[in-house]
Design an enzyme around this catalytic site. Structure first.
Site, PDB file in Angstrom:
ATOM      1  N   ASP A  16     -31.771 -48.900  -6.712  1.00  0.00           N
ATOM      2  CA  ASP A  16     -30.563 -49.086  -5.569  1.00  0.00           C
ATOM      3  C   ASP A  16     -30.787 -50.289  -4.688  1.00  0.00           C
ATOM      4  OD1 ASP A  16     -28.302 -48.239  -4.436  1.00  0.00           O
ATOM      5  OD2 ASP A  16     -29.469 -46.918  -3.123  1.00  0.00           O
ATOM      6  N   HIS A  33     -26.314 -57.582  -8.350  1.00  0.00           N
ATOM      7  CA  HIS A  33     -26.383 -56.810  -9.827  1.00  0.00           C
ATOM      8  C   HIS A  33     -27.075 -57.545 -10.785  1.00  0.00           C
ATOM      9  CE1 HIS A  33     -24.109 -53.553  -7.946  1.00  0.00           C
ATOM     10  NE2 HIS A  33     -23.035 -54.165  -8.116  1.00  0.00           N
ATOM     11  N   LEU A 126     -43.021 -48.091 -25.319  1.00  0.00           N
ATOM     12  CA  LEU A 126     -42.279 -47.372 -24.216  1.00  0.00           C
ATOM     13  C   LEU A 126     -41.159 -46.761 -24.804  1.00  0.00           C
ATOM     14  CD1 LEU A 126     -42.188 -47.068 -21.125  1.00  0.00           C
ATOM     15  CD2 LEU A 126     -40.788 -49.196 -21.163  1.00  0.00           C
TER      16      LEU A 126
HETATM   17  C1  IPE Z   1     -27.333 -44.536  -7.182  1.00  0.00           C
HETATM   18  O1  IPE Z   1     -26.994 -45.172  -6.400  1.00  0.00           O
HETATM   19  C2  IPE Z   1     -26.767 -45.008  -8.647  1.00  0.00           C
HETATM   20  C3  IPE Z   1     -27.247 -46.129  -9.299  1.00  0.00           C
HETATM   21  C4  IPE Z   1     -28.207 -46.579  -8.706  1.00  0.00           C
HETATM   22  C5  IPE Z   1     -27.089 -46.484 -10.409  1.00  0.00           C
HETATM   23  P1  IPE Z   1     -25.715 -45.190  -5.208  1.00  0.00           P
HETATM   24  O2  IPE Z   1     -25.760 -46.444  -4.396  1.00  0.00           O
HETATM   25  O3  IPE Z   1     -24.417 -45.127  -6.190  1.00  0.00           O
HETATM   26  O4  IPE Z   1     -25.902 -43.833  -4.621  1.00  0.00           O
HETATM   27  P2  IPE Z   1     -25.470 -43.511  -3.205  1.00  0.00           P
HETATM   28  O5  IPE Z   1     -23.784 -43.798  -3.189  1.00  0.00           O
HETATM   29  O6  IPE Z   1     -26.051 -44.298  -2.054  1.00  0.00           O
HETATM   30  O7  IPE Z   1     -25.867 -42.076  -3.172  1.00  0.00           O
HETATM   31  C1  IPE Z   2     -27.219 -50.102  -7.203  1.00  0.00           C
HETATM   32  O1  IPE Z   2     -27.072 -50.986  -6.007  1.00  0.00           O
HETATM   33  C2  IPE Z   2     -26.491 -50.303  -8.306  1.00  0.00           C
HETATM   34  C3  IPE Z   2     -25.458 -49.599  -8.711  1.00  0.00           C
HETATM   35  C4  IPE Z   2     -25.020 -48.575  -7.993  1.00  0.00           C
HETATM   36  C5  IPE Z   2     -24.602 -50.043 -10.068  1.00  0.00           C
HETATM   37  P1  IPE Z   2     -25.838 -50.770  -5.036  1.00  0.00           P
HETATM   38  O2  IPE Z   2     -24.880 -51.565  -5.874  1.00  0.00           O
HETATM   39  O3  IPE Z   2     -25.652 -49.368  -4.828  1.00  0.00           O
HETATM   40  O4  IPE Z   2     -26.374 -51.474  -3.736  1.00  0.00           O
HETATM   41  P2  IPE Z   2     -26.180 -50.997  -2.330  1.00  0.00           P
HETATM   42  O5  IPE Z   2     -26.653 -49.551  -2.268  1.00  0.00           O
HETATM   43  O6  IPE Z   2     -24.781 -50.900  -1.923  1.00  0.00           O
HETATM   44  O7  IPE Z   2     -26.878 -51.925  -1.492  1.00  0.00           O
HETATM   45 MG    MG Z   3     -26.405 -48.117  -3.522  1.00  0.00          MG
END
Ligand code: IPE
Ligand code: IPE
Ligand code: MG
Length: 235
Positions: A16, A33, A126
């Site tokens: 995240d 990403h 792994l």
């Molecule tokens: C969880 O992160 C999903 C992934 C990292 C793929 P999110 O960014 O979607 O979660 P919330 O919205 O902060 O709970």
């Molecule tokens: C995690 O990073 C990737 C996915 C959920 C696909 P985010 O896109 O949630 O990044 P933040 O949390 O907005 O910084």
């Molecule tokens: Mg996020």
């Protein structure tokens, strides 16, 4: 890592913070990403190198479809590119599985996933599970549906539905129990990841955004894991 360190057998990572990393650098979210995908590759190789048995990473949740079409498209394009380029299975030892729903992804992405799964089937290194269109609640519902089908087909009776059976119907039945759940980015929540498997996992939260994550930080998380006193409900 010190030589005293014992390794978690199965690590889960909620990757995240990509969007915030991009914003911090004045870049579009897609750049976060893309960078996150590179870091994933580094961490994956590192886990293989230090001898982690299983790694499950959260790449796209069942709820992430609610993001803008632009963002979902860019994530899917990065995934597509990644699946094409990153898994040169020649000489690889990683065994890759994709976990999550398979009915909402585009056909070419699904075929790439199947190709990678088939091509790595006999690998003994792994065990890597990549969670795409994955939700922990969805996984439990899926297991319950499978159990119901087994009852209908007369293969088991309702009384046979116990923890072991449900466990065998989860997407991670191939792997040891989850030991360490790691979430970078500063958020301290589970966001529908591995709800069943988290029962006795140790949670480690870190402030670093995923695109800035490093093998050294993974070592740090493993050391934190080592300092915990796991009791599993016993004394
Ligand atoms: C969880 O992160 C999903 C992934 C990292 C793929 P999110 O960014 O979607 O979660 P919330 O919205 O902060 O709970
Ligand atoms: C995690 O990073 C990737 C996915 C959920 C696909 P985010 O896109 O949630 O990044 P933040 O949390 O907005 O910084
Ligand atoms: Mg996020």
């Amino acid at each position: 890592m010190s030589s005293e360190t014992s390794l978690p057998r199965h690590i889960g990572i909620i990757m995240d913070g990509n969007g915030r990393w991009a914003a911090k650098h004045g870049l579009p979210r897609a750049a976060g990403h893309a960078r996150g995908a590179d870091v994933f590759r580094t961490i994956c190789r590192y886990c293989e190198k230090i001898g982690i048995e299983a790694l499950t990473v959260y790449a796209f949740s069942t709820e992430n479809w609610s993001r803008s079409k632009d963002e979902v498209d860019s994530i899917m394009n990065i995934l597509r590119r990644y699946l094409r380029d990153a898994f040169d299975l020649e000489g690889e030892t990683i065994r890759v599985r994709f976990i999550g729903r398979r009915d909402r992804l585009e056909k070419d992405i699904l075929s790439l996933m199947e190709e990678i799964e088939d091509g790595s089937r006999d690998n003994t290194g792994l065990k890597l599970n990549i969670a795409v269109d994955y939700g922990g609640r969805d996984e439990i519902a899926h297991a319950a549906r499978e159990a119901a089908k087994m009852v209908l087909e007369g293969r088991i009776s309702p009384d046979d539905i116990d923890e072991d059976l449900i466990d065998s119907l989860t997407y991670t039945s191939c792997c040891p129990p989850l030991d360490l759940l790691l979430r970078p980015s500063g958020e301290e929540r589970i966001s529908n990841f591995m709800l069943w498997q988290c029962a006795y996992a140790e949670f480690v939260y870190m402030d670093t955004l995923w695109p800035d994550f490093t093998p050294e930080l993974l070592d740090k998380a493993i050391e934190e894991f080592n300092s915990r006193n796991r009791r599993f409900g016993g004394r």
